[in-house]
Design a protein around this motif. Structure first.
Motif, mmCIF file in Angstrom:
data_model
loop_
_atom_site.group_PDB
_atom_site.id
_atom_site.type_symbol
_atom_site.label_atom_id
_atom_site.label_comp_id
_atom_site.label_asym_id
_atom_site.label_seq_id
_atom_site.Cartn_x
_atom_site.Cartn_y
_atom_site.Cartn_z
ATOM 1 N N LYS A 29 0.837 -1.206 0.000
ATOM 2 C CA LYS A 29 0.000 0.000 0.000
ATOM 3 C C LYS A 29 0.870 1.254 0.000
ATOM 4 O O LYS A 29 0.642 2.188 -0.775
ATOM 5 C CB LYS A 29 -0.958 0.001 1.193
ATOM 6 N N LYS A 30 1.901 1.255 0.858
ATOM 7 C CA LYS A 30 2.805 2.407 0.915
ATOM 8 C C LYS A 30 3.586 2.570 -0.387
ATOM 9 O O LYS A 30 3.808 3.684 -0.858
ATOM 10 C CB LYS A 30 3.765 2.269 2.101
ATOM 11 N N ALA A 31 3.993 1.453 -0.970
ATOM 12 C CA ALA A 31 4.750 1.503 -2.230
ATOM 13 C C ALA A 31 3.884 2.086 -3.350
ATOM 14 O O ALA A 31 4.356 2.911 -4.139
ATOM 15 C CB ALA A 31 5.248 0.111 -2.605
ATOM 16 N N ILE A 32 2.634 1.678 -3.404
ATOM 17 C CA ILE A 32 1.727 2.178 -4.443
ATOM 18 C C ILE A 32 1.478 3.671 -4.248
ATOM 19 O O ILE A 32 1.551 4.449 -5.204
ATOM 20 C CB ILE A 32 0.410 1.356 -4.460
ATOM 21 N N GLN A 62 8.611 9.850 -13.694
ATOM 22 C CA GLN A 62 7.275 9.583 -14.209
ATOM 23 C C GLN A 62 7.224 8.221 -14.907
ATOM 24 O O GLN A 62 6.340 7.410 -14.624
ATOM 25 C CB GLN A 62 6.852 10.700 -15.175
ATOM 26 N N ALA A 63 8.184 7.946 -15.773
ATOM 27 C CA ALA A 63 8.183 6.683 -16.521
ATOM 28 C C ALA A 63 8.443 5.484 -15.603
ATOM 29 O O ALA A 63 7.699 4.489 -15.640
ATOM 30 C CB ALA A 63 9.238 6.740 -17.623
ATOM 31 N N ASP A 64 9.483 5.575 -14.776
ATOM 32 C CA ASP A 64 9.860 4.433 -13.936
ATOM 33 C C ASP A 64 8.813 4.110 -12.885
ATOM 34 O O ASP A 64 8.509 2.943 -12.629
ATOM 35 C CB ASP A 64 11.209 4.685 -13.255
ATOM 36 N N HIS A 65 8.248 5.138 -12.254
ATOM 37 C CA HIS A 65 7.267 4.870 -11.191
ATOM 38 C C HIS A 65 5.904 4.487 -11.751
ATOM 39 O O HIS A 65 5.140 3.798 -11.079
ATOM 40 C CB HIS A 65 7.187 6.053 -10.217
ATOM 41 N N THR A 66 5.601 4.875 -12.985
ATOM 42 C CA THR A 66 4.378 4.383 -13.633
ATOM 43 C C THR A 66 4.510 2.877 -13.865
ATOM 44 O O THR A 66 3.599 2.104 -13.543
ATOM 45 C CB THR A 66 4.119 5.123 -14.962
ATOM 46 N N ALA A 67 5.664 2.469 -14.400
ATOM 47 C CA ALA A 67 5.903 1.040 -14.647
ATOM 48 C C ALA A 67 5.934 0.254 -13.334
ATOM 49 O O ALA A 67 5.355 -0.836 -13.233
ATOM 50 C CB ALA A 67 7.217 0.856 -15.410
ATOM 51 N N ALA A 68 6.606 0.813 -12.319
ATOM 52 C CA ALA A 68 6.688 0.134 -11.020
ATOM 53 C C ALA A 68 5.304 -0.014 -10.401
ATOM 54 O O ALA A 68 5.001 -1.040 -9.778
ATOM 55 C CB ALA A 68 7.603 0.912 -10.074
ATOM 56 N N ASN A 69 4.461 0.990 -10.586
ATOM 57 C CA ASN A 69 3.138 0.926 -9.968
ATOM 58 C C ASN A 69 2.282 -0.170 -10.587
ATOM 59 O O ASN A 69 1.497 -0.809 -9.890
ATOM 60 C CB ASN A 69 2.426 2.284 -10.028
ATOM 61 N N GLU A 70 2.436 -0.395 -11.880
ATOM 62 C CA GLU A 70 1.689 -1.488 -12.509
ATOM 63 C C GLU A 70 2.060 -2.816 -11.845
ATOM 64 O O GLU A 70 1.193 -3.629 -11.536
ATOM 65 C CB GLU A 70 1.977 -1.534 -14.013
ATOM 66 N N LYS A 71 3.351 -3.008 -11.598
ATOM 67 C CA LYS A 71 3.816 -4.244 -10.947
ATOM 68 C C LYS A 71 3.347 -4.311 -9.493
ATOM 69 O O LYS A 71 2.957 -5.375 -9.015
ATOM 70 C CB LYS A 71 5.346 -4.324 -11.007
ATOM 71 N N ALA A 72 3.399 -3.178 -8.794
ATOM 72 C CA ALA A 72 2.973 -3.156 -7.392
ATOM 73 C C ALA A 72 1.478 -3.443 -7.264
ATOM 74 O O ALA A 72 1.055 -4.173 -6.359
ATOM 75 C CB ALA A 72 3.308 -1.806 -6.762
ATOM 76 N N ILE A 73 0.696 -2.896 -8.160
ATOM 77 C CA ILE A 73 -0.757 -3.127 -8.130
ATOM 78 C C ILE A 73 -1.048 -4.595 -8.416
ATOM 79 O O ILE A 73 -1.893 -5.212 -7.754
ATOM 80 C CB ILE A 73 -1.486 -2.171 -9.102
#
Length: 164
Positions: A29-32, A62-73
């Motif tokens: 949750k915190k990571a997202i 913007q690019a890296d954390h968008t991609a990371a968020n897809e994985k975290a979700i």
């Protein structure tokens, strides 16, 4: 009395099952929330930053954390966690504060904020990476990117007295 005993038993069963996964659930949750916040800060850096390096770092965030968020979700959903849909209140307040700045003062405070933020994140991700679950796998897979962000932020922070 029956209802009270039954209620207590139900609560004990619910909390004991929940407690086993709570650190991983909390981490995700915190990571997202953090990923959402970094995406927004990245956009802000592109708008309010003065130096090209700050703007490029904003694009990277913007690019890296968008991609990371897809994985975290995906990891959160696989663990039965309902993912948050945006940054937390403190992150929103940090964004609001930064959104009122531009140019050199923005660049300086943005770099300083990103150093502190990524140092904290790396510590949390290292701890979570020890978990043998989807949260641990997500954390392990993103440490290198966070380290790259920290190094970039440190580089920007060391140049914060120059205008370009």
């Amino acid at each position: 009395m029956k209802v009270t005993t039954l209620t207590v038993l139900a609560l004990l069963l619910a909390t004991s099952g929940y407690a086993a996964e709570k650190p991983s659930q909390s981490f995700l949750k915190k990571a997202i929330e953090g990923n959402y916040a970094e995406v927004e800060m990245g956009k802000l850096a592109q708008q309010n930053g003065q130096s090209d390096n700050v703007k490029k770092f904003g694009q990277m965030l913007q690019a890296d954390h968008t991609a990371a968020n897809e994985k975290a979700i995906d990891a959160a959903k696989s663990m039965g966690v309902t993912p948050p849909d945006g940054p937390n209140a403190k992150q929103k307040a940090d964004y609001e504060k930064m959104s009122k700045m531009s140019g050199q003062p923005f660049d300086r405070d943005f770099a300083t904020h990103m150093v502190a933020d990524h140092q904290k994140d790396i510590a949390e991700y290292k701890k979570a990476s020890k978990s043998a679950d989807a949260a641990g796998e997500y954390a392990k897979g993103n440490l290198a990117v966070l380290q790259k962000h920290l190094e970039t932020a440190r580089s920007l922070a060391s140049k914060k007295t120059s205008s370009r």
